[in-house]
Design an enzyme around this catalytic site. Structure first.
Site, PDB file in Angstrom:
ATOM      1  N   ARG A 187       0.901  -1.136   0.099  1.00 31.80           N
ATOM      2  CA  ARG A 187       0.031   0.050  -0.015  1.00 31.80           C
ATOM      3  C   ARG A 187       0.920   1.286   0.063  1.00 31.80           C
ATOM      4  NH1 ARG A 187      -4.396   0.697   4.690  1.00 31.80           N
ATOM      5  NH2 ARG A 187      -2.775   0.955   5.808  1.00 31.80           N
ATOM      6  N   LYS A 193      -2.788   6.538   1.689  1.00 34.79           N
ATOM      7  CA  LYS A 193      -2.471   6.983   2.930  1.00 34.79           C
ATOM      8  C   LYS A 193      -1.660   8.275   2.799  1.00 34.79           C
ATOM      9  CE  LYS A 193      -2.850   4.782   7.364  1.00 34.79           C
ATOM     10  NZ  LYS A 193      -4.099   5.017   7.701  1.00 34.79           N
ATOM     11  N   GLU A 209     -16.167   6.475   4.309  1.00 31.81           N
ATOM     12  CA  GLU A 209     -15.609   5.866   5.464  1.00 31.81           C
ATOM     13  C   GLU A 209     -15.729   6.758   6.633  1.00 31.81           C
ATOM     14  OE1 GLU A 209     -11.184   6.015   5.525  1.00 31.81           O
ATOM     15  OE2 GLU A 209     -11.557   5.870   3.367  1.00 31.81           O
TER      16      GLU A 209
END
Length: 367
Positions: free
Chosen positions: A110, A212, A248
């Site tokens: 990721r 992220k 989210e």
């Protein structure tokens, strides 16, 4: 890396609590902490791992350094243009003294995906895992006893070189530090109460919501602070286009349970592909649930039997109530903890802590 000298020096302030290490027959002295009252807050530890490289090159060798402040140019890319990413994962101490990581290669992948989006070089998967392993072992005395918490691991990738005009930084730093933690929400496995945010948005199509990057998080603070001031635990965000599909929570993915079906918003560029999210989907499928990744509407949310959130920090957090447009809907029966939430929490944490057989091949044993 001379681990013996690193760890020996770090024991200067250790207390008399000791844990046997089966790999080396060495007794590990734990740090002098009130392990029964760990919160989710930063606590300085002994060592951090640092690795650097120039733009256009690749990361090579890093090393452990004493934990402490770092020096950056005022013109560093991360300070001026937010060119940075972070990851989060945990290490757990087993009852036999062994130490477990949970799917660290997924964090590495990721990070590499995010680095491509943010025009940064990134460590290889092996470099990432080895740096995490080295940092955890050098800070072993800070890993909570079994059942008392975990060692939170925070890898950072940042543009550390000086840049004035808008451009990728000329130098990059990869850094890993750790901190012992307890529950993210003060409620623990007790239910949290969310409010649906209808005006502010966490991410937009074409942006960076799916990676992220550090820039995703400060923008949620205003809505989150307002929610907490009203007694809510956190905020659930909607899509910025139609304002009717779930995205989210501030730092968690969300799941909706109806009968034997579990739905979660599909990964479509605005939602972070959580590693706990991915793991919960696989665990739920293995237990016979029908799991669907799709567009989930507010109406489906309000009609659900259960709602829960997932993330590295929270693992699985049952939702006790959702408030939307002044309408409050409660879930989970009298105690607010639904059967499915509890079942999946137990299954995943048992894997992470080494209490159940790892048929998935997800855990990484350090010792």
């Amino acid at each position: 890396l001379r681990f013996s000298s690193f760890i020996r020096d770090g024991y200067a302030n250790a207390d008399r609590c000791r844990v046997a290490s089966p790999a080396s027959n060495v007794t590990v002295e734990l740090a002098d902490i009130d392990w029964d009252n760990l919160g989710f807050s930063f606590m300085p530890t002994d060592y951090m791992y640092v690795m650097k490289c120039a733009q256009g090159e690749t990361f090579s060798r890093g090393d452990l350094q004493r934990f402490g402040n770092i020096e950056l140019s005022p013109s560093a890319g991360i300070l001026n243009y937010g060119q940075g990413l972070f990851e989060g994962l945990k290490a757990y101490r087993k009852h036999d003294g062994n130490i477990l990581l949970f799917r660290p290669e997924e964090n590495a992948l990721r990070l590499r995906m995010g680095a491509e989006r943010m025009c940064m070089p990134a460590p290889t998967v092996d470099q990432f895992v080895e740096s995490v392993k080295a940092t955890v072992l050098a800070n072993e005395r800070w890993i909570p006893p079994p059942g008392k918490g975990s060692l939170y691991i925070r890898p950072l990738l940042m543009g550390s070189g000086a840049v004035l005009g808008l451009a990728p930084a000329p130098e990059y730093t990869f850094l890993v530090y750790v901190s012992p933690v307890g529950n993210y929400f003060k409620e623990g496995l007790a239910p949290i109460n969310l409010i649906v945010e209808t005006e502010m948005h966490r991410a937009t199509p074409g942006g960076t919501g799916g990676v992220k990057t550090i820039g995703n998080y400060a923008p949620v603070l205003l809505a989150q602070s307002a929610a907490k001031a009203k007694g809510f635990s956190d905020v659930l965000y909607l899509d910025s286009t139609h304002k009717r599909y779930l995205e989210e929570v501030s730092s968690c993915n969300v799941f909706v349970v109806k009968g034997n079906s579990i739905s979660t918003p599909a990964i479509k560029g605005t939602i972070l592909p959580g590693i706990t999210r991915k793991s919960i989907i696989d665990v739920a499928v293995s237990q016979g649930f029908q799991v669907e990744e799709s567009y989930v509407t507010v109406d489906e949310l309000l009609d659900a039997d259960e709602v829960f959130c997932t993330g590295t920090a929270v693992v699985v957090s049952p939702v006790g109530s959702i408030t939307y447009m002044n309408r409050r809907v409660s879930y989970g029966g009298s105690n607010g903890v639904g059967k499915v939430s509890k079942q999946l929490y137990s299954a995943l944490t048992s894997l992470q802590m080494g209490l159940a057989e790892d048929k998935m091949g997800w855990t990484y044993q350090l010792k």
